[in-house]
Design an enzyme around this catalytic site. Structure first.
Site, PDB file in Angstrom:
ATOM      1  N   SER A   1      28.462   9.412  -7.954  1.00 30.60           N
ATOM      2  CA  SER A   1      27.579   8.258  -7.999  1.00 30.60           C
ATOM      3  C   SER A   1      28.379   6.968  -8.061  1.00 30.60           C
ATOM      4  O   SER A   1      29.481   6.934  -8.609  1.00 30.60           O
ATOM      5  CB  SER A   1      26.673   8.356  -9.235  1.00 30.60           C
ATOM      6  OG  SER A   1      25.912   7.176  -9.392  1.00 30.60           O
ATOM      7  N   HIS A   2      27.821   5.899  -7.554  1.00 31.31           N
ATOM      8  CA  HIS A   2      28.426   4.572  -7.701  1.00 31.31           C
ATOM      9  C   HIS A   2      28.441   4.168  -9.179  1.00 31.31           C
ATOM     10  O   HIS A   2      29.243   3.333  -9.589  1.00 31.31           O
ATOM     11  CB  HIS A   2      27.609   3.509  -6.959  1.00 31.31           C
ATOM     12  CG  HIS A   2      27.730   3.553  -5.473  1.00 31.31           C
ATOM     13  ND1 HIS A   2      27.289   4.580  -4.696  1.00 31.31           N
ATOM     14  CD2 HIS A   2      28.263   2.640  -4.618  1.00 31.31           C
ATOM     15  CE1 HIS A   2      27.525   4.313  -3.429  1.00 31.31           C
ATOM     16  NE2 HIS A   2      28.111   3.142  -3.347  1.00 31.31           N
ATOM     17  N   SER A   3      27.477   4.700  -9.947  1.00 28.14           N
ATOM     18  CA  SER A   3      27.222   4.192 -11.286  1.00 28.14           C
ATOM     19  C   SER A   3      27.301   5.299 -12.325  1.00 28.14           C
ATOM     20  O   SER A   3      26.575   6.285 -12.249  1.00 28.14           O
ATOM     21  CB  SER A   3      25.824   3.564 -11.302  1.00 28.14           C
ATOM     22  OG  SER A   3      25.312   3.467 -12.605  1.00 28.14           O
TER      23      SER A   3
ATOM     24  N   ASP B   1      24.838  10.038  -4.588  1.00 28.73           N
ATOM     25  CA  ASP B   1      23.711   9.121  -4.563  1.00 28.73           C
ATOM     26  C   ASP B   1      23.485   8.561  -3.160  1.00 28.73           C
ATOM     27  O   ASP B   1      22.542   8.992  -2.495  1.00 28.73           O
ATOM     28  CB  ASP B   1      23.727   8.042  -5.663  1.00 28.73           C
ATOM     29  CG  ASP B   1      25.002   7.183  -5.715  1.00 28.73           C
ATOM     30  OD1 ASP B   1      25.197   6.513  -6.749  1.00 28.73           O
ATOM     31  OD2 ASP B   1      25.781   7.159  -4.756  1.00 28.73           O
TER      32      ASP B   1
END
Lengths: 254, 214
Positions: free
Chosen positions: A8-10, A68
């Site tokens: 995920s980016h986050s 994601d």
């Protein structure tokens, strides 16, 4: 057991999605590794961190990788070039992020193979679409085709077994029916038995009891009759478990 | 005097000029990426190329394959967005194609560009007209090859490549993006320059600047 790699980016997004999935696991959970953000803590992805996450799974464990969007997919695909151990079986999954992680975690916890975990993850939107009553397409195939694909192989396997089976029925008593949580409870409970369990409702082909996603595709509501068929050494115990859980509303009776 | 080769030091200078261009135009790249992206192309490219120049400066290597491998890996680990894997793969494949040498002629440089572009296609799956960096890079490389085939030296070939990249960048402005964050905007992406095609044009502008200095 299949290992789960979340890209995920986050970091908060990944951690929250994993926490949601873990609410559905009552038995032994799979190994779940998160590769998120950059090495200096920014939103983004880094193919070398994804590779490290995959490499950190136990030796020999197959891995499903759930991403994601966007560059998370690029980083995940590129990570293959940086793996220390390139003999591991890895599936880059097109699963939706939240639903896919949940379905993968539950199915892996129930002892699913990599193919079974991937199938549940990649069909995970069925829970939402059957609830909303909208059509669901996966890779261009229609709703019915997807659902029949999930039950056809079950039917083929069933007819090729000449072994005894036991059959039973139970009426669904809980108000929301066989939705996500009950499906996970039921599928998870069946994971312990050496038995094949097929479940259907009127008008639908039977599906594998160990697949929460397949169970959800039945769209079974309160008052529907579950038709259960079990084969294998533990068939009676598995049958008893299904009937008991159903009669108790999967723990959700008001 | 005709320019017929590029040395390792010239490659380093090329990268430095590219860093300077993305830094000079950082706000512009960000503005483009705000219109049809997630507003980080300027900061990503600046951060990535600054890190590249730091790494090259700190540990100089003798051959260009090792150098460009280091460039590619640095971009992968420092950029965070799609430019990391995309430019990263470009430079990794570029360096591998050049090999363990410290000076390169036109045909080898062309082969390296083609390898880099193939890497971008393999990584990003972009096609002609998807409105991506590919639409600036492919014409640039074609123009480079055409100049070499016509007997031009590398300075002219690089200049032609830059002009073709700029033309490619401008030609796709009106298109609807088919890849990347911009693709989520659909029709709204038309009429905006693609940030990746702009930074790719700076890459070729930097090479043209470098090779025009005798």
């Amino acid at each position: 057991m299949v290992g789960i790699v979340v890209v995920s980016h986050s970091a908060p997004l990944a951690e929250a999605a994993v926490a949601l999935a873990m609410q559905m696991v009552s038995g032994v959970p799979p190994t779940i590794v998160i590769a998120s953000g950059t090495s200096d803590g920014r939103i983004g992805t880094d193919a070398t961190r994804v590779a490290a996450a995959i490499d950190s799974l136990p030796e020999g464990e197959p891995a499903i990788v759930i991403m994601d969007l966007g560059s998370a997919v690029l980083s995940a695909e590129m990570s293959i070039e940086f793996l220390q151990n390139s003999s591991r079986e890895i599936r880059m999954s097109s699963a939706p992020f939240v639903e896919g992680i949940l379905a993968a975690v539950v199915r892996a916890s129930g002892g699913g193979t990599l193919a079974e975990v991937a199938s549940d993850a990649e069909n995970a939107l069925i829970a939402k679409t059957s609830q909303l009553g909208t059509g669901y397409t996966v890779g261009g195939s229609q709703d019915a085709a997807t659902e029949s694909k999930m039950s056809t192989s079950a039917g083929e396997q069933a007819s090729s077994h000449e072994a005894e089976d036991v059959r039973g029925e139970a009426v669904i008593p809980n108000s929301i029916g066989l939705h996500a949580r009950p499906a996970a409870v039921l599928a998870g409970a069946l994971g312990e038995f050496d038995a094949e369990v097929w479940i259907s409702v009127d008008g639908k082909d039977e599906v594998m009891g160990q697949s929460p996603i397949s169970l959800m595709s039945l769209g079974a509501r309160k008052g529907d009759v579950l038709h259960v068929r079990a084969q294998g050494p533990d068939r009676q115990a598995a049958m008893d478990t299904v009937l008991e859980l159903t009669n108790k509303g999967f723990g959700e009776l008001d | 005097m005709a320019t017929s080769t590029v040395t390792r030091d010239q490659f380093i200078s090329w990268l430095g000029r590219f860093r300077d261009l993305v830094t000079e135009h950082r706000d512009y790249l960000t503005e483009l990426d705000s219109a049809i992206g997630d507003a980080d192309h300027g900061s990503n490219m600046t951060r990535g190329m600054n890190e590249v120049m730091n790494v090259i400066g700190a540990a100089p290597v003798a051959t260009v394959d090792e150098m460009f491998k280091s460039v590619g890996m640095t971009l992968v680990t420092s950029v965070g967005g799609a430019s990391g894997p995309l430019y990263g793969t470009f430079f990794l494949r570029f360096g591998t194609a050049l090999g363990a040498v410290d000076v390169v002629d036109g045909p080898l440089l062309s082969a390296a560009f083609h390898a880099g572009l193939a890497g971008i296609v393999a990584r990003g799956k972009a096609e002609d007209g998807d409105k991506t960096m590919y639409d600036a890079m492919a014409p640039a490389i074609a123009a480079f090859d055409a100049a070499l085939a016509a007997g031009s030296d590398l300075a002219i070939a690089a200049s032609d490549a830059f002009a073709a990249a700029a033309a490619g960048r401008d030609a796709i402005e009106g298109l609807v993006a088919k890849k990347g964050r911009a693709s989520y905007l659909g029709e709204r992406s038309a009429g905006h320059l693609d940030p990746g095609s702009v930074s790719t044009t700076y890459l070729f502008e930097a090479l043209a600047q470098e090779l025009s200095v005798v």
